[in-house]
Write a protein that holds these residues in place. Structure first.
Motif, PDB file in Angstrom:
ATOM      1  N   PRO A 233       0.836  -1.207   0.000  1.00 51.67           N
ATOM      2  CA  PRO A 233       0.000   0.000   0.000  1.00 51.67           C
ATOM      3  C   PRO A 233       0.871   1.258   0.000  1.00 51.67           C
ATOM      4  CG  PRO A 233      -0.588  -1.513   1.797  1.00 51.67           C
ATOM      5  CD  PRO A 233       0.706  -1.988   1.235  1.00 51.67           C
ATOM      6  N   ASN A 234       0.269   2.394  -0.282  1.00 52.80           N
ATOM      7  CA  ASN A 234       0.990   3.663  -0.179  1.00 52.80           C
ATOM      8  C   ASN A 234       1.548   3.822   1.232  1.00 52.80           C
ATOM      9  OD1 ASN A 234       0.429   4.392  -2.805  1.00 52.80           O
ATOM     10  ND2 ASN A 234      -1.392   5.561  -2.277  1.00 52.80           N
ATOM     11  N   GLY A 235       2.814   4.219   1.314  1.00 50.79           N
ATOM     12  CA  GLY A 235       3.435   4.398   2.611  1.00 50.79           C
ATOM     13  C   GLY A 235       3.974   3.120   3.226  1.00 50.79           C
ATOM     14  N   ALA A 236       3.970   2.020   2.469  1.00 47.12           N
ATOM     15  CA  ALA A 236       4.424   0.741   3.027  1.00 47.12           C
ATOM     16  C   ALA A 236       5.938   0.652   3.138  1.00 47.12           C
ATOM     17  CB  ALA A 236       3.906  -0.415   2.170  1.00 47.12           C
ATOM     18  N   GLY A 237       6.672   1.516   2.402  1.00 45.52           N
ATOM     19  CA  GLY A 237       8.132   1.483   2.440  1.00 45.52           C
ATOM     20  C   GLY A 237       8.780   1.033   1.153  1.00 45.52           C
ATOM     21  N   LYS A 238       8.015   0.943   0.059  1.00 45.01           N
ATOM     22  CA  LYS A 238       8.561   0.446  -1.210  1.00 45.01           C
ATOM     23  C   LYS A 238       9.672   1.353  -1.747  1.00 45.01           C
ATOM     24  CE  LYS A 238       4.699   0.486  -3.481  1.00 45.01           C
ATOM     25  NZ  LYS A 238       3.859   1.138  -2.446  1.00 45.01           N
ATOM     26  N   SER A 239       9.414   2.653  -1.814  1.00 42.59           N
ATOM     27  CA  SER A 239      10.418   3.576  -2.344  1.00 42.59           C
ATOM     28  C   SER A 239      11.646   3.626  -1.448  1.00 42.59           C
ATOM     29  CB  SER A 239       9.828   4.978  -2.505  1.00 42.59           C
ATOM     30  OG  SER A 239       8.841   5.004  -3.514  1.00 42.59           O
ATOM     31  N   THR A 240      11.443   3.546  -0.149  1.00 42.01           N
ATOM     32  CA  THR A 240      12.585   3.512   0.775  1.00 42.01           C
ATOM     33  C   THR A 240      13.452   2.297   0.501  1.00 42.01           C
ATOM     34  OG1 THR A 240      11.353   4.690   2.492  1.00 42.01           O
ATOM     35  CG2 THR A 240      13.244   3.393   3.210  1.00 42.01           C
ATOM     36  N   LEU A 241      12.826   1.149   0.287  1.00 43.58           N
ATOM     37  CA  LEU A 241      13.580  -0.068  -0.026  1.00 43.58           C
ATOM     38  C   LEU A 241      14.365   0.092  -1.329  1.00 43.58           C
ATOM     39  CD1 LEU A 241      11.185  -3.039   0.824  1.00 43.58           C
ATOM     40  CD2 LEU A 241      13.466  -2.637   1.771  1.00 43.58           C
ATOM     41  N   ILE A 242      13.714   0.626  -2.357  1.00 44.07           N
ATOM     42  CA  ILE A 242      14.389   0.789  -3.645  1.00 44.07           C
ATOM     43  C   ILE A 242      15.556   1.752  -3.521  1.00 44.07           C
ATOM     44  CG2 ILE A 242      14.093   1.749  -5.976  1.00 44.07           C
ATOM     45  CD1 ILE A 242      11.331   0.461  -6.033  1.00 44.07           C
ATOM     46  N   HIS A 243      15.403   2.824  -2.757  1.00 42.27           N
ATOM     47  CA  HIS A 243      16.503   3.779  -2.578  1.00 42.27           C
ATOM     48  C   HIS A 243      17.670   3.150  -1.815  1.00 42.27           C
ATOM     49  CE1 HIS A 243      13.602   7.414  -3.159  1.00 42.27           C
ATOM     50  NE2 HIS A 243      13.984   6.878  -4.291  1.00 42.27           N
ATOM     51  N   MET A 244      17.376   2.255  -0.873  1.00 46.25           N
ATOM     52  CA  MET A 244      18.465   1.555  -0.183  1.00 46.25           C
ATOM     53  C   MET A 244      19.140   0.552  -1.110  1.00 46.25           C
ATOM     54  SD  MET A 244      17.313   1.058   3.811  1.00 46.25           S
ATOM     55  CE  MET A 244      15.709   0.318   3.517  1.00 46.25           C
ATOM     56  N   MET A 245      18.363  -0.141  -1.941  1.00 50.03           N
ATOM     57  CA  MET A 245      18.944  -1.070  -2.911  1.00 50.03           C
ATOM     58  C   MET A 245      19.808  -0.327  -3.930  1.00 50.03           C
ATOM     59  SD  MET A 245      15.829  -3.658  -3.828  1.00 50.03           S
ATOM     60  CE  MET A 245      14.665  -4.188  -2.581  1.00 50.03           C
ATOM     61  N   GLY A 246      19.397   0.899  -4.244  1.00 51.57           N
ATOM     62  CA  GLY A 246      20.140   1.689  -5.229  1.00 51.57           C
ATOM     63  C   GLY A 246      21.302   2.469  -4.643  1.00 51.57           C
ATOM     64  N   GLY A 247      21.516   2.378  -3.327  1.00 48.51           N
ATOM     65  CA  GLY A 247      22.656   3.056  -2.719  1.00 48.51           C
ATOM     66  C   GLY A 247      22.456   4.531  -2.466  1.00 48.51           C
ATOM     67  N   PHE A 248      21.214   5.002  -2.546  1.00 49.36           N
ATOM     68  CA  PHE A 248      20.941   6.416  -2.308  1.00 49.36           C
ATOM     69  C   PHE A 248      20.489   6.697  -0.875  1.00 49.36           C
ATOM     70  CE2 PHE A 248      20.494   5.911  -6.888  1.00 49.36           C
ATOM     71  CZ  PHE A 248      21.281   6.946  -7.338  1.00 49.36           C
ATOM     72  N   LEU A 249      20.328   5.639  -0.110  1.00 47.91           N
ATOM     73  CA  LEU A 249      19.861   5.770   1.257  1.00 47.91           C
ATOM     74  C   LEU A 249      20.534   4.685   2.085  1.00 47.91           C
ATOM     75  CD1 LEU A 249      17.782   7.519   2.827  1.00 47.91           C
ATOM     76  CD2 LEU A 249      16.088   5.732   2.355  1.00 47.91           C
ATOM     77  N   ALA A 250      21.104   5.076   3.218  1.00 52.20           N
ATOM     78  CA  ALA A 250      21.797   4.107   4.072  1.00 52.20           C
ATOM     79  C   ALA A 250      20.793   3.384   4.961  1.00 52.20           C
ATOM     80  CB  ALA A 250      22.827   4.812   4.950  1.00 52.20           C
ATOM     81  N   PRO A 251      20.922   2.068   5.116  1.00 52.59           N
ATOM     82  CA  PRO A 251      20.080   1.378   6.102  1.00 52.59           C
ATOM     83  C   PRO A 251      20.421   1.860   7.511  1.00 52.59           C
ATOM     84  CG  PRO A 251      21.221  -0.187   4.643  1.00 52.59           C
ATOM     85  CD  PRO A 251      21.836   1.156   4.417  1.00 52.59           C
ATOM     86  N   SER A 252      19.411   2.010   8.349  1.00 58.28           N
ATOM     87  CA  SER A 252      19.683   2.325   9.752  1.00 58.28           C
ATOM     88  C   SER A 252      20.279   1.115  10.456  1.00 58.28           C
ATOM     89  CB  SER A 252      18.392   2.771  10.449  1.00 58.28           C
ATOM     90  OG  SER A 252      17.863   3.921   9.827  1.00 58.28           O
ATOM     91  N   SER A 253      19.881  -0.078  10.005  1.00 62.13           N
ATOM     92  CA  SER A 253      20.484  -1.322  10.479  1.00 62.13           C
ATOM     93  C   SER A 253      20.315  -2.357   9.391  1.00 62.13           C
ATOM     94  CB  SER A 253      19.836  -1.797  11.780  1.00 62.13           C
ATOM     95  OG  SER A 253      18.485  -2.159  11.561  1.00 62.13           O
ATOM     96  N   GLY A 254      21.125  -3.418   9.457  1.00 61.77           N
ATOM     97  CA  GLY A 254      21.075  -4.455   8.433  1.00 61.77           C
ATOM     98  C   GLY A 254      21.983  -4.147   7.255  1.00 61.77           C
ATOM     99  N   THR A 255      21.983  -5.015   6.257  1.00 61.95           N
ATOM    100  CA  THR A 255      22.873  -4.871   5.108  1.00 61.95           C
ATOM    101  C   THR A 255      22.120  -5.042   3.796  1.00 61.95           C
ATOM    102  OG1 THR A 255      23.435  -7.240   5.168  1.00 61.95           O
ATOM    103  CG2 THR A 255      24.882  -5.724   6.376  1.00 61.95           C
ATOM    104  N   VAL A 256      22.563  -4.281   2.788  1.00 61.22           N
ATOM    105  CA  VAL A 256      22.091  -4.430   1.411  1.00 61.22           C
ATOM    106  C   VAL A 256      23.324  -4.699   0.562  1.00 61.22           C
ATOM    107  CG1 VAL A 256      20.870  -3.376  -0.513  1.00 61.22           C
ATOM    108  CG2 VAL A 256      20.220  -2.792   1.830  1.00 61.22           C
TER     109      VAL A 256
END
Length: 303
Positions: free
Chosen positions: A36-59
C-alpha cells in the motif's frame, strides 16, 4: 547473473520506522514489489540503489555492500518515481550526460542506443520540460539503461504512460529479463505486476508480508476460503451434491455457474470430480476465482 540481498534491513527517520527488519533476495528475472501507499517500497528501492543508508542491516549486490560503494553503479540502473531530470535539458543532453558520467568509451553511441530502446528518438531534441509524464518516464528509463546494467530498479515506471507506451515498456522489460538481468519494479497497477512478474515481494506497514509466486502464496493462506467458479451439465444437482458432501463452506448458484467457497483447496480439488461422478453430472469448467494478484494482495493487506 546478479543478485541483490537484503538482510534484516531497517530504516527509520527519528521516531518513524519506514522499513522494519526486512530480508529478501532479488535474483534474475522480473520481481514485483508490492505494498500500500506508505508501506516502504520507495525507501527499499533507494536503499537497494545506494541512495539511502540502512539504519540497520545490510544491502549487498553480488556480495558487495551497496551503500558507500560507487563501484556498484556500474551494475545498477535506477528509475526513481520522482522527477530527476533538469527541465531545460533536451532528452539527448540528459542521456548523453549520464553516459559521460559513467565514463563509457563512446557516450554518444550509448546514448543513441538507450534512447532507441525506449523509442524516444522523435523527441530527443526537445526540452524535457515540454515532455508529458509518460515521455519523462521513458527518458529516465533510457538514462538508466545507457550503461547496459545487469540490475534495474524501477519505481512506478509505467506512471503516466499511454497504453501503447506501457506495452512497449513491458516488452522491453520481458526481453531484458530473458537476457538474464535482475529487474525489480514497483507498481500500484496490479495488472501490470501480474502480467510481468514471475515473483513478488509484498511489504505492508514497513514489514515483509510475503514472497514468491502469488498463486502459491494464495494456496498457503489456509485461513481464507478458496473460491471457485464451477460450470457443469447440471449446476443445481451438482450444488446439492457439494453441499451434502461437506467439502465446501458455501455454494451459490449464479448465471455463470456455481460459486463455491472451499475451506481446503487440495481436498476440494480432489473430491469435486468424485462428487460430480457420483451425482451423474459432467464438469465443464473449474477455475479459481480468487487467485488473481488483486485477490492475494487484498488478503495480505487485510491481515
Amino acid at each position: 547473473m546478479s543478485v541483490l540481498r537484503l538482510e534484516n534491513v531497517s530504516r527509520w527517520y527519528g521516531n518513524v520506522v519506514a522499513v522494519n527488519g526486512i530480508s529478501m533476495t532479488i535474483g534474475p528475472g522480473v520481481t514485483g514489489l508490492l505494498g500500500p501507499n506508505g508501506a516502504g517500497k520507495s525507501t527499499l528501492i533507494h536503499m537497494m540503489g545506494g541512495f539511502l543508508a540502512p539504519s540497520s542491516g545490510t544491502v549487498e549486490l553480488d556480495g558487495a555492500p551497496v551503500w558507500g560503494n560507487p563501484d556498484v553503479y556500474r551494475s545498477l540502473g535506477l528509475v526513481p518515481e520522482r522527477e530527476t531530470a533538469y527541465d531545460f535539458l533536451t532528452g539527448w543532453q540528459f542521456v548523453h550526460a549520464m553516459a559521460k558520467l559513467h565514463k563509457l568509451p563512446d557516450p554518444a553511441a550509448a546514448a543513441r542506443r538507450a534512447i532507441a530502446l525506449v523509442e524516444m528518438e522523435h523527441a530527443q531534441e526537445r526540452a524535457i520540460g515540454t515532455y508529458s509524464k509518460g515521455m519523462k518516464q521513458r527518458i529516465k528509463m533510457a538514462s538508466a539503461l545507457v550503461h547496459d546494467p545487469p540490475v534495474l530498479l524501477l519505481d512506478e515506471p509505467f506512471n503516466g504512460m499511454d497504453p501503447r507506451q506501457r506495452l512497449q515498456l513491458m516488452d522491453l522489460i520481458r526481453a531484458m529479463a530473458a537476457e538474464g538481468r535482475t529487474i525489480l519494479f514497483s507498481s500500484h497497477i496490479l495488472e501490470e505486476v501480474e502480467r510481468l512478474a514471475g515473483h513478488i515481494e509484498v511489504v505492508v506497514a514497513g514489514r515483509h508480508a510475503a514472497s514468491g509466486d502469488f498463486r502459491a502464496i494464495r494456496r498457503l493462506m489456509t485461513d481464507r476460503p478458496h473460491r471457485f467458479l464451477v460450470r457443469s451439465s447440471d449446476d443445481r444437482r451438482l450444488a446439492a451434491a457439494i453441499i451434502s458432501d461437506g467439502s465446501s463452506r458455501g455454494v451459490h448458484l449464479t448465471d455463470q455457474g456455481l460459486e463455491v467457497e472451499a475451506v481446503d483447496f487440495q481436498r476440494f480439488t480432489w473430491l469435486l470430480p468424485r462428487v460430480a461422478r457420483d451425482a451423474g453430472v459432467r464438469l465443464l469448467e473449474v477455475s479459481p476465482s480468487d487467485e488473481s494478484l488483486e485477490s492475494v494482495f487484498s488478503y495480505l493487506v487485510a491481515q
